[in-house]
Motif scaffolding. Structure first.
Motif, PDB file in Angstrom:
ATOM      1  N   GLU A 272       0.812  -1.225   0.000  1.00  0.00           N
ATOM      2  CA  GLU A 272       0.000   0.000   0.000  1.00  0.00           C
ATOM      3  C   GLU A 272       0.842   1.271   0.000  1.00  0.00           C
ATOM      4  OE1 GLU A 272      -4.176  -0.982   1.937  1.00  0.00           O
ATOM      5  OE2 GLU A 272      -2.646  -0.741   3.479  1.00  0.00           O
ATOM      6  N   GLU A 273       2.127   1.139  -0.349  1.00  0.00           N
ATOM      7  CA  GLU A 273       2.975   2.337  -0.316  1.00  0.00           C
ATOM      8  C   GLU A 273       2.460   3.384  -1.280  1.00  0.00           C
ATOM      9  OE1 GLU A 273       6.026   5.262  -0.844  1.00  0.00           O
ATOM     10  OE2 GLU A 273       5.137   4.048  -2.416  1.00  0.00           O
ATOM     11  N   GLU A 274       2.017   2.939  -2.455  1.00  0.00           N
ATOM     12  CA  GLU A 274       1.601   3.908  -3.481  1.00  0.00           C
ATOM     13  C   GLU A 274       0.252   4.555  -3.172  1.00  0.00           C
ATOM     14  OE1 GLU A 274       3.665   5.020  -5.356  1.00  0.00           O
ATOM     15  OE2 GLU A 274       4.997   3.525  -6.231  1.00  0.00           O
ATOM     16  N   VAL A 275      -0.401   4.122  -2.121  1.00  0.00           N
ATOM     17  CA  VAL A 275      -1.617   4.816  -1.687  1.00  0.00           C
ATOM     18  C   VAL A 275      -1.417   5.400  -0.286  1.00  0.00           C
ATOM     19  CG1 VAL A 275      -3.248   3.614  -3.191  1.00  0.00           C
ATOM     20  CG2 VAL A 275      -2.677   2.606  -0.983  1.00  0.00           C
ATOM     21  N   GLY A 276      -0.160   5.606   0.105  1.00  0.00           N
ATOM     22  CA  GLY A 276       0.112   6.330   1.342  1.00  0.00           C
ATOM     23  C   GLY A 276       0.257   5.460   2.573  1.00  0.00           C
ATOM     24  N   SER A 277       0.402   4.152   2.416  1.00  0.00           N
ATOM     25  CA  SER A 277       0.616   3.229   3.548  1.00  0.00           C
ATOM     26  C   SER A 277      -0.379   3.433   4.693  1.00  0.00           C
ATOM     27  CB  SER A 277       2.049   3.376   4.102  1.00  0.00           C
ATOM     28  OG  SER A 277       2.992   3.157   3.098  1.00  0.00           O
ATOM     29  N   PRO A 278      -1.693   3.492   4.399  1.00  0.00           N
ATOM     30  CA  PRO A 278      -2.650   3.817   5.467  1.00  0.00           C
ATOM     31  C   PRO A 278      -2.670   2.804   6.606  1.00  0.00           C
ATOM     32  CG  PRO A 278      -3.798   3.002   3.509  1.00  0.00           C
ATOM     33  CD  PRO A 278      -2.369   3.232   3.108  1.00  0.00           C
TER      34      PRO A 278
ATOM     35  N   LEU B 286      13.787  12.990   2.928  1.00  0.00           N
ATOM     36  CA  LEU B 286      12.626  12.829   2.056  1.00  0.00           C
ATOM     37  C   LEU B 286      11.602  13.882   2.457  1.00  0.00           C
ATOM     38  CD1 LEU B 286      12.103   8.965   2.313  1.00  0.00           C
ATOM     39  CD2 LEU B 286      12.913  10.197   0.293  1.00  0.00           C
ATOM     40  N   ARG B 287      10.806  14.314   1.484  1.00  0.00           N
ATOM     41  CA  ARG B 287       9.746  15.247   1.856  1.00  0.00           C
ATOM     42  C   ARG B 287       8.502  14.485   2.301  1.00  0.00           C
ATOM     43  NH1 ARG B 287       9.934  20.026  -2.670  1.00  0.00           N
ATOM     44  NH2 ARG B 287       9.792  18.277  -4.115  1.00  0.00           N
TER      45      ARG B 287
ATOM     46  N   GLY C 162       1.581  12.399   5.117  1.00  0.00           N
ATOM     47  CA  GLY C 162       2.721  11.635   5.621  1.00  0.00           C
ATOM     48  C   GLY C 162       3.819  12.596   6.029  1.00  0.00           C
ATOM     49  N   PRO C 163       4.552  12.248   7.060  1.00  0.00           N
ATOM     50  CA  PRO C 163       5.582  13.166   7.569  1.00  0.00           C
ATOM     51  C   PRO C 163       6.852  13.150   6.731  1.00  0.00           C
ATOM     52  CG  PRO C 163       5.535  11.163   8.884  1.00  0.00           C
ATOM     53  CD  PRO C 163       4.448  11.019   7.851  1.00  0.00           C
ATOM     54  N   PRO C 164       7.602  14.261   6.746  1.00  0.00           N
ATOM     55  CA  PRO C 164       8.918  14.274   6.108  1.00  0.00           C
ATOM     56  C   PRO C 164       9.902  13.449   6.937  1.00  0.00           C
ATOM     57  CG  PRO C 164       8.509  16.363   7.214  1.00  0.00           C
ATOM     58  CD  PRO C 164       7.262  15.554   7.363  1.00  0.00           C
ATOM     59  N   ALA C 165      11.055  13.145   6.375  1.00  0.00           N
ATOM     60  CA  ALA C 165      12.053  12.376   7.116  1.00  0.00           C
ATOM     61  C   ALA C 165      13.445  12.939   6.859  1.00  0.00           C
ATOM     62  CB  ALA C 165      12.005  10.917   6.693  1.00  0.00           C
ATOM     63  N   LEU C 166      14.208  13.059   7.916  1.00  0.00           N
ATOM     64  CA  LEU C 166      15.621  13.411   7.810  1.00  0.00           C
ATOM     65  C   LEU C 166      16.369  12.387   8.644  1.00  0.00           C
ATOM     66  CD1 LEU C 166      16.312  17.241   8.311  1.00  0.00           C
ATOM     67  CD2 LEU C 166      16.816  15.847   6.302  1.00  0.00           C
ATOM     68  N   THR C 167      17.268  11.627   8.037  1.00  0.00           N
ATOM     69  CA  THR C 167      17.974  10.610   8.818  1.00  0.00           C
ATOM     70  C   THR C 167      19.401  11.084   9.071  1.00  0.00           C
ATOM     71  OG1 THR C 167      18.818   9.397   6.917  1.00  0.00           O
ATOM     72  CG2 THR C 167      16.613   8.816   7.658  1.00  0.00           C
TER      73      THR C 167
ATOM     74  N   SER D 199       8.445  11.046  -1.393  1.00  0.00           N
ATOM     75  CA  SER D 199       7.978  10.730  -0.045  1.00  0.00           C
ATOM     76  C   SER D 199       7.864   9.222   0.146  1.00  0.00           C
ATOM     77  CB  SER D 199       6.596  11.342   0.192  1.00  0.00           C
ATOM     78  OG  SER D 199       6.608  12.723  -0.097  1.00  0.00           O
ATOM     79  N   ILE D 200       8.294   8.752   1.285  1.00  0.00           N
ATOM     80  CA  ILE D 200       7.996   7.386   1.725  1.00  0.00           C
ATOM     81  C   ILE D 200       7.457   7.553   3.140  1.00  0.00           C
ATOM     82  CG2 ILE D 200       8.865   5.039   2.044  1.00  0.00           C
ATOM     83  CD1 ILE D 200      11.207   5.737   0.209  1.00  0.00           C
ATOM     84  N   PRO D 201       6.112   7.608   3.238  1.00  0.00           N
ATOM     85  CA  PRO D 201       5.504   8.072   4.486  1.00  0.00           C
ATOM     86  C   PRO D 201       5.921   7.272   5.726  1.00  0.00           C
ATOM     87  CG  PRO D 201       3.829   7.702   2.781  1.00  0.00           C
ATOM     88  CD  PRO D 201       5.135   7.316   2.188  1.00  0.00           C
ATOM     89  N   ILE D 202       6.318   6.023   5.541  1.00  0.00           N
ATOM     90  CA  ILE D 202       6.533   5.185   6.707  1.00  0.00           C
ATOM     91  C   ILE D 202       7.911   5.380   7.338  1.00  0.00           C
ATOM     92  CG2 ILE D 202       7.464   3.129   5.584  1.00  0.00           C
ATOM     93  CD1 ILE D 202       4.675   3.299   8.260  1.00  0.00           C
ATOM     94  N   VAL D 203       8.804   6.071   6.642  1.00  0.00           N
ATOM     95  CA  VAL D 203      10.178   6.198   7.148  1.00  0.00           C
ATOM     96  C   VAL D 203      10.216   6.807   8.551  1.00  0.00           C
ATOM     97  CG1 VAL D 203      12.383   7.387   6.785  1.00  0.00           C
ATOM     98  CG2 VAL D 203      11.287   6.195   4.897  1.00  0.00           C
TER      99      VAL D 203
END
Ligand code: BES
Ligand code: MN
Ligand code: MN
Length: 457
Positions: free
Chosen positions: A152-158, A195-196, A364-369, A399-403
């Motif tokens: 479900e990544e392409e639909v926002g990983s709900p 990621l944004r 989905g939130p942004p990510a900075l690792t 974006s990869i919302p789950i990161v």
């Protein structure tokens, strides 16, 4: 050369044939008409996991598409790496713009063409084949490995955040490895550290309760398309600044150090214009193109509709209009806060005479690792070994919302080691994956596990 790398080289052609079977499955998560096919892709991953020697293989149902889990946990005293990817793909349309059909994988030149070839089935496959190579040559893996491949990544990983929360013990790990991003360019292997995020809405505007004769009524009755366009036009100023009050309050500006780092990357605006056939780049004043793409938030209308779309002129004042509005977010913007800002802006700026409804699609939130974590260093070393080129540290606008959730729920650092390229048409017709990079990706994935085992000592 090590037996491991020799195995990857001598089996490369077979790997590509096996990948084709995965790419033939139209696992379009957004389209419920393909639910059975989407499940078939999960079964493919599970079967493959079993075949290469992973254990505890499970297809775990969620309220949406299932998650595939598998592990190999016999490297006592060594770290545990969780590999995440997605088996679902974006819808392939418009179909007539594909040179070969999207679910009939075809090799042309150096690339394999198919929907999902680079995003993300090809990259998931790299990890599966790297595990196979370890098991066939050493009979074991150098570290403990868990895989979680979602649909479900392409639909926002709900359904993935609740899944992570419910399976924290199952997923406990020391590092999360994700190959679902890009390299900066050919021959420039890269680790992505930013990621944004995303805040995605629909605006529904309604004027009169039916379409009207535009001569009899135009002038005294609000036109919902005009009203919607007025509203959208007010959302950005002439400097490309988003006008939602408070929009930039939580944005962390790029530091002078990072600006200097980004400016060191070879960026040629002429190449960029040629790649996309655009006359010039545009964006927020005061920022470079790379900063605009990677480190600044955006507001874009991704779709708009209303009124007469057929041939010729129809004099009609439409009853309804709508638009899809997406905002890419950067640290530390919160998509819920941005949603409130959008609703407040719409309420304050909507022209009179129509009603407007703001519908949230997903966020989905942004990510900075961190760039100095154990897995990031292991990935940089592995890429350098596999490519023979010193890798680059980059950010990405995607974006990869789950990161962010991995970090928050599992407390493990994430490393984004991706092999896509800007010209590979992810989400577009003629999506492709470069085959030399596929083979080097398998080597990088295999060497990453070895680097992680050293890091654990
Ligand atoms: N793999 C991409 C994200 C990506 C692409 C990251 C390129 C970095 C570079 C992912 O599958 C994707 O497409 N994500 C969506 C978000 C999702 C909520 C639909 C996106 O970025 O639009
Ligand atoms: Mn992806
Ligand atoms: Mn994608």
């Amino acid at each position: 050369m090590s037996e491991l790398l020799a195995y990857i080289e001598s089996n490369g052609d077979r790997f590509v044939e096996e990948l084709k079977a995965f790419l033939r499955i139209p696992s379009i998560s957004a389209d419920s008409g393909y639910n059975a096919e989407t499940r078939r892709a999960a079964e493919y991953v599970a079967d493959e996991a079993r075949r290469i020697g992973l254990e505890h293989v499970q297809i775990i149902d969620t309220p949406g598409h299932p998650v595939v889990y598998a592990d190999w946990l016999h490297a006592e005293g060594s770290p545990t790496v969780l590999i995440y990817g997605h088996y679902d793909v974006q819808p392939p349309d418009p179909l007539d713009l594909w040179t070969s059909p999207p679910f009939e994988p075809t090799v042309r030149g150096d690339s394999i063409y198919a929907r999902g070839s680079i995003d993300d089935k090809g990259q998931v496959h790299m990890h599966l084949k790297s595990i196979e190579a370890w098991m066939k040559t050493a009979g074991r893996l150098p570290v403990n490995v868990k895989i979680i491949i979602e649909g479900e990544e392409e639909v926002g990983s709900p359904n993935l955040p609740p899944f992570l929360a419910a399976h924290r013990d199952l997923l406990a790990c020391d590092a999360v490895m994700i190959s679902d991003t890009t390299m900066y360019d050919y021959e420039m292997p890269s680790v992505t550290y930013g990621l944004r995020g995303l805040a995605y809405f629909e605006l529904h505007v309604v004027g009169p309760d039916r379409d009207l004769h535009s001569g009899m009524f135009g002038g005294a009755v609000a036109n919902p398309i005009n009203a919607l366009c007025d509203l959208i036009a007010k959302m950005k100023d002439e400097n490309g600044r988003v006008q939602l009050p408070g929009f930039y309050d939580d944005v962390v500006d790029v530091s002078p150090e990072e600006r200097a780092e980004l400016a060191r990357l070879p960026y040629d605006v002429e190449d960029f214009k040629k790649l996309l056939t655009i006359p010039e780049t545009v964006g927020e004043a005061g920022y470079t193109d790379l900063e605009r793409l990677w480190a600044r938030p955006t507001l874009d209308v991704c779709g708009i509709w209303g009124g007469y779309q057929g041939e010729g002129a129809k004099t009609v004042l439409p009853s309804k209009a709508g638009a899809k509005v997406s905002m890419r977010l950067v640290a530390h913007q919160d998509y819920r806060t941005v949603g409130d800002q959008l609703r407040a802006f719409v309420a304050a700026n909507m022209p009179p005479g129509c009603t407007v409804d703001v519908v949230e699609l997903h966020g989905g939130p942004p990510a900075l690792t961190p760039t100095d974590s154990v897995p990031v260093r292991a990935a940089l070393a592995a890429l350098e070994q596999a490519f023979g080129i010193k890798p680059f540290l980059i950010r990405s606008g995607g974006s990869i919302p789950i990161v962010a959730d991995f970090d928050a729920q599992l407390g493990a650092p994430v490393v984004l080691m991706g092999f896509g390229l800007p010209d590979q048409n992810a989400h577009s017709p003629d999506e492709k994956m470069n085959l030399p990079n596929y083979h080097r990706g398998i080597k990088s994935a295999a060497l990453f596990l070895e680097q992680m085992s050293r890091a654990g000592q």
